[in-house]
Design a protein around this motif. Structure first.
Motif, PDB file in Angstrom:
ATOM      1  N   THR A   1      -3.485   9.586   5.538  1.00  0.00           N
ATOM      2  CA  THR A   1      -3.348   8.660   6.671  1.00  0.00           C
ATOM      3  C   THR A   1      -1.963   8.005   6.721  1.00  0.00           C
ATOM      4  O   THR A   1      -1.773   7.022   7.423  1.00  0.00           O
ATOM      5  N   SER A   2      -1.013   8.559   5.971  1.00  0.00           N
ATOM      6  CA  SER A   2       0.328   7.966   5.903  1.00  0.00           C
ATOM      7  C   SER A   2       1.010   7.926   7.262  1.00  0.00           C
ATOM      8  O   SER A   2       1.885   7.084   7.510  1.00  0.00           O
ATOM      9  N   VAL A   3       0.585   8.803   8.170  1.00  0.00           N
ATOM     10  CA  VAL A   3       1.201   8.879   9.495  1.00  0.00           C
ATOM     11  C   VAL A   3       1.053   7.565  10.248  1.00  0.00           C
ATOM     12  O   VAL A   3       1.860   7.271  11.146  1.00  0.00           O
TER      13      VAL A   3
ATOM     14  N   SER B   1      -2.654   1.848  12.802  1.00  0.00           N
ATOM     15  CA  SER B   1      -4.086   2.121  12.694  1.00  0.00           C
ATOM     16  C   SER B   1      -4.631   1.286  11.561  1.00  0.00           C
ATOM     17  O   SER B   1      -3.867   0.722  10.767  1.00  0.00           O
ATOM     18  N   MET B   2      -5.970   1.195  11.462  1.00  0.00           N
ATOM     19  CA  MET B   2      -6.548   0.478  10.330  1.00  0.00           C
ATOM     20  C   MET B   2      -7.270   1.426   9.378  1.00  0.00           C
ATOM     21  O   MET B   2      -8.162   1.030   8.648  1.00  0.00           O
ATOM     22  N   ALA B   3      -6.879   2.698   9.408  1.00  0.00           N
ATOM     23  CA  ALA B   3      -7.408   3.639   8.424  1.00  0.00           C
ATOM     24  C   ALA B   3      -6.918   3.237   7.038  1.00  0.00           C
ATOM     25  O   ALA B   3      -5.797   2.746   6.874  1.00  0.00           O
ATOM     26  N   ALA B   4      -7.755   3.437   6.029  1.00  0.00           N
ATOM     27  CA  ALA B   4      -7.366   3.091   4.666  1.00  0.00           C
ATOM     28  C   ALA B   4      -6.116   3.871   4.276  1.00  0.00           C
ATOM     29  O   ALA B   4      -6.105   5.101   4.354  1.00  0.00           O
TER      30      ALA B   4
ATOM     31  N   SER C   1       0.341  -3.840   2.809  1.00  0.00           N
ATOM     32  CA  SER C   1       0.057  -4.233   1.425  1.00  0.00           C
ATOM     33  C   SER C   1      -0.924  -3.290   0.752  1.00  0.00           C
ATOM     34  O   SER C   1      -0.916  -3.125  -0.467  1.00  0.00           O
ATOM     35  N   GLU C   2      -1.780  -2.655   1.559  1.00  0.00           N
ATOM     36  CA  GLU C   2      -2.786  -1.753   0.999  1.00  0.00           C
ATOM     37  C   GLU C   2      -2.189  -0.447   0.488  1.00  0.00           C
ATOM     38  O   GLU C   2      -2.839   0.271  -0.281  1.00  0.00           O
ATOM     39  N   ILE C   3      -0.971  -0.121   0.912  1.00  0.00           N
ATOM     40  CA  ILE C   3      -0.339   1.105   0.398  1.00  0.00           C
ATOM     41  C   ILE C   3      -0.240   1.017  -1.116  1.00  0.00           C
ATOM     42  O   ILE C   3      -0.724   1.889  -1.850  1.00  0.00           O
ATOM     43  N   GLY C   4       0.398  -0.051  -1.594  1.00  0.00           N
ATOM     44  CA  GLY C   4       0.547  -0.227  -3.035  1.00  0.00           C
ATOM     45  C   GLY C   4      -0.772  -0.475  -3.721  1.00  0.00           C
ATOM     46  O   GLY C   4      -1.018   0.056  -4.815  1.00  0.00           O
TER      47      GLY C   4
ATOM     48  N   ILE D   1      -9.474   5.580  -0.166  1.00  0.00           N
ATOM     49  CA  ILE D   1     -10.745   4.951  -0.527  1.00  0.00           C
ATOM     50  C   ILE D   1     -10.658   4.572  -2.001  1.00  0.00           C
ATOM     51  O   ILE D   1     -10.795   5.418  -2.888  1.00  0.00           O
ATOM     52  N   SER D   2     -10.437   3.294  -2.269  1.00  0.00           N
ATOM     53  CA  SER D   2     -10.088   2.858  -3.622  1.00  0.00           C
ATOM     54  C   SER D   2     -11.263   2.353  -4.450  1.00  0.00           C
ATOM     55  O   SER D   2     -11.106   2.131  -5.649  1.00  0.00           O
ATOM     56  N   GLU D   3     -12.427   2.151  -3.845  1.00  0.00           N
ATOM     57  CA  GLU D   3     -13.523   1.533  -4.584  1.00  0.00           C
ATOM     58  C   GLU D   3     -14.034   2.377  -5.758  1.00  0.00           C
ATOM     59  O   GLU D   3     -14.398   1.818  -6.796  1.00  0.00           O
TER      60      GLU D   3
END
Length: 486
Positions: free
Chosen positions: A419-421, A411-414, A332-335, A372-374
Motif C-alpha cells: 500500500t506504499s502507493v 488513503s487510510m489503508a494500513a 507515523s504508521e509507516i515506521g 497488518i501489524s497485530e
C-alpha cells in the motif's frame, strides 16, 4: 493460527459465558469485537490460552479477541454459533459516569466506522490508481476514463453520510431505511445548492427558523449524531401512534421530526464537533511539526494494544475526504508497522524455537507487506517485550523522518509495501524515494535494535507451556496482568 476455526470459535464463545451471553459481535482486520450481557462470565485468562488467540482486550461489557489475519474465518463460525437476535432481559443498568460516557462514545465511533473502512480503503486506492495513471502520462486530467475512475474512487467519500447512517442504524438499533432517508436529505442536490446560496449570504430558513450554511458531503459526525437521536425519536413516536396507523403515520412523523432537527440543530452541531476534533489533532501537528509524527510513530503500537487507535479513524477519513490527504497519523504508521515487522524478523533469525520462528516469519510478512501489524505485536513483540522496545524506538526515529519529509497519505489503508502507493505525491516525485527509504530503514533499524537489545528465547521443549504463560501475561491493559518472565 490453527485452521480448526470451528473449535477456536467454540472455545472463545464458551469462555465469554456461552452464546446466550453474547449480544453482538463484529470484526476488523484482526480482532473479534464482542459485546456481552454479563461481563462477570468472561474468563480472560482462559481466552488467552486458546490456540489461535493472540491476545485479549477486556473493558466492561466489551471484549476484543485478537485472532490475526484469519479473523474472518473465525467470525463466520462465531456468528453461526451465536443467537444474536435474542434480546437481553436481565442486562444490568450501568451508572453514567464520565468514564462510562467516554467509553460509550468511543464504542459508538468504532462500531459505526469499522464496517465502513473496506469501502473507504477501496475507494481511495482507486483514486490512487487514477493518480498514478496521471503521473505516468497515460491519461490527461480531462480524459473521460480518468474522470470515471476518480468518480468511482470518490463515491464512498461523497456519500459518506449515507454509509454512516446505515452503519450507525445497526449500532443504535434504529430503522436503517429511515436513517438513510434523513441522511439523503443532507446530500440531496437541491439541499446542497440551497446551502451554497446560504454560504453566499442569501437568507435561508425553515418555517422561519434560520438554517446554518453547512456542507455535509464527506462528513461523519453530523449523521452519526443524527442517527443516535433518531433511535430515541423512533421509540417515542412508536409509543404515541395507534397500532392501526403505524404503517403510515409512524414513519411520516419520524421523518418530519428528525429531518428538520438534523438540518437546524444536530447537523451544524455535528460539524462543529468534527471540526473541533480535527482542529485539535492537527493543531498539535502544526505546533510540533515532525515531532508530532515521531511521537505518534512511537506510541502507535501502544494505542493498538488498547484499541485506542480507532479514535483517529473518523478524523482520518474526514480529513482525506475533505483535503485528499492526511499528514500526521498515517505517515507515523509507516515506521510503526514496518518496525514491528523488522523486530519479528530479528526474532525469527535468532530464535532456536521452530514454532516461534514460524510465528515470527508470518507476523513479519503481514506487517511488512500488508501493514497488518497485530500478529507481530501480539504474537512476538508483547510476548517477548524487548522487540516492542526496539519497535517503539525505531517508530520514533522513522516517524520523525516521515514528518521531516512532509509525507502525506491519500488513503487510510494500513501502511505496508503493498500500500506504499498511498504516500506518492503527484506534485513531489521525491515522495516515492522517501517512502521506500523510510520503509527500508524501519525494517533494518528495528531488526538491528532487537538483536542488540536481545530477548530471552523460549526453549523448544517448553514452547507450548511458555506460549500459554505469555498469552496470560501479554496484555498490559488487564488489571490482573502479572509481569512476564520472558
Amino acid at each position: 493460527m490453527s485452521k480448526n476455526y470451528g473449535a477456536t470459535a467454540q472455545s472463545v464463545i464458551e469462555h465469554l459465558g456461552g452464546s446466550n451471553n453474547v449480544i453482538a459481535v463484529t470484526h476488523c482486520m484482526t480482532r473479534l469485537r464482542f459485546v456481552v450481557k454479563d461481563e462477570s462470565l468472561i474468563n480472560v485468562t482462559a481466552l488467552k490460552t486458546i490456540k489461535g488467540v493472540m491476545g485479549v482486550v477486556h473493558n466492561s461489557d466489551k471484549c476484543q479477541v485478537i485472532i490475526g489475519n484469519t479473523v474472518s474465518y473465525v467470525f463466520k463460525e462465531v456468528t453461526a454459533l451465536c443467537n444474536l437476535n435474542e434480546e437481553s432481559s436481565n442486562t444490568a443498568k450501568v451508572k453514567l459516569t464520565p468514564k462510562v460516557i467516554g467509553a460509550k462514545i468511543l464504542d459508538a465511533l468504532i462500531g459505526t466506522m469499522s464496517p465502513l473502512i473496506p469501502a473507504i480503503i477501496g475507494g481511495s486506492m482507486v483514486k490512487l490508481l487514477g493518480m498514478i495513471l496521471l503521473m505516468a502520462g497515460v491519461f490527461e486530467k480531462t480524459d473521460p476514463t480518468l474522470i470515471i475512475l476518480n468518480t468511482i474512487g470518490d463515491g464512498a467519500f461523497f456519500f459518506l453520510p449515507i454509509m454512516v447512517a446505515a452503519s450507525a442504524s445497526i449500532k443504535f438499533k434504529t430503522n436503517m431505511s429511515l436513517a438513510i432517508a434523513i441522511a439523503g436529505v443532507l446530500v440531496h442536490p437541491a439541499f446542497i445548492d440551497l446551502m451554497a446560496q446560504a454560504a453566499k449570504g442569501v437568507e435561508t430558513d425553515f418555517f422561519g427558523i434560520p438554517i446554518t450554511a453547512v456542507k455535509y458531503t464527506y462528513t461523519v459526525i453530523p449523521v452519526l449524531c443524527m442517527t443516535w437521536v433518531l433511535s430515541y425519536i423512533e421509540r417515542w413516536v412508536d409509543s404515541i401512534t395507534p397500532a392501526v396507523t403505524k404503517n403510515f403515520l409512524k414513519p411520516m412523523l419520524i421523518v418530519l421530526i428528525s429531518a428538520p432537527i438534523a438540518i437546524v440543530i444536530i447537523g451544524p452541531v455535528g460539524i462543529w464537533i468534527g471540526t473541533a476534533i480535527s482542529a485539535l489533532v492537527y493543531t498539535v501537528h502544526d505546533t510540533l511539526g515532525w515531532l508530532a509524527v515521531a511521537i505518534m510513530g512511537a506510541i502507535w503500537p501502544l494505542l493498538v494494544l488498547t484499541g485506542m487507535h480507532r479514535v483517529f479513524t473518523p478524523t482520518i477519513i474526514q480529513t482525506i475526504a475533505e483535503t485528499g490527504r492526511e499528514g500526521m497519523v498515517m505517515p507515523s504508521e509507516i515506521g510503526a508497522n514496518l518496525s514491528l515487522g523488522g523486530s519479528s524478523l530479528a526474532v525469527a533469525y535468532k530464535t532456536k524455537n521452530s514454532e516461534l520462528r514460524q510465528t515470527s516469519l508470518a507476523a513479519a510478512a503481514s506487517a511488512i507487506l500488508a501493514g497488518i501489524s497485530e500478529p507481530a505485536l501480539y504474537g512476538v513483540a508483547v510476548r517477548l517485550k524487548t522487540p516492542l522496545i526496539a519497535s517503539v524506538i525505531s517508530g520514533f526515529i522513522c516517524g520523525a523522518l516521515a514528518g521531516m519529509a512532509g509525507l502525506f497519505s491519500h488513503s487510510m489503508a494500513a501502511p505496508g509495501l503493498f500500500t506504499s502507493v498511498q504516500f506518492f505525491d503527484v506534485n513531489n516525485p521525491m515522495s516515492i524515494v522517501w517512502v521506500f527509504a523510510i520503509m527500508a530503514l524501519s525494517i533494518v533499524l528495528s531488526f538491528a535494535l532487537t538483536l542488540i537489545i536481545g530477548f530471552k528465547d523460549i526453549p523448544e521443549d517448553d514452547a507450548e507451556v511458555k506460549s500459554k504463560e505469555d498469552k496470560n501475561t501479554a496484555e498490559p491493559t488487564d488489571i490482573a496482568t502479572k509481569p512476564t518472565t520472558v
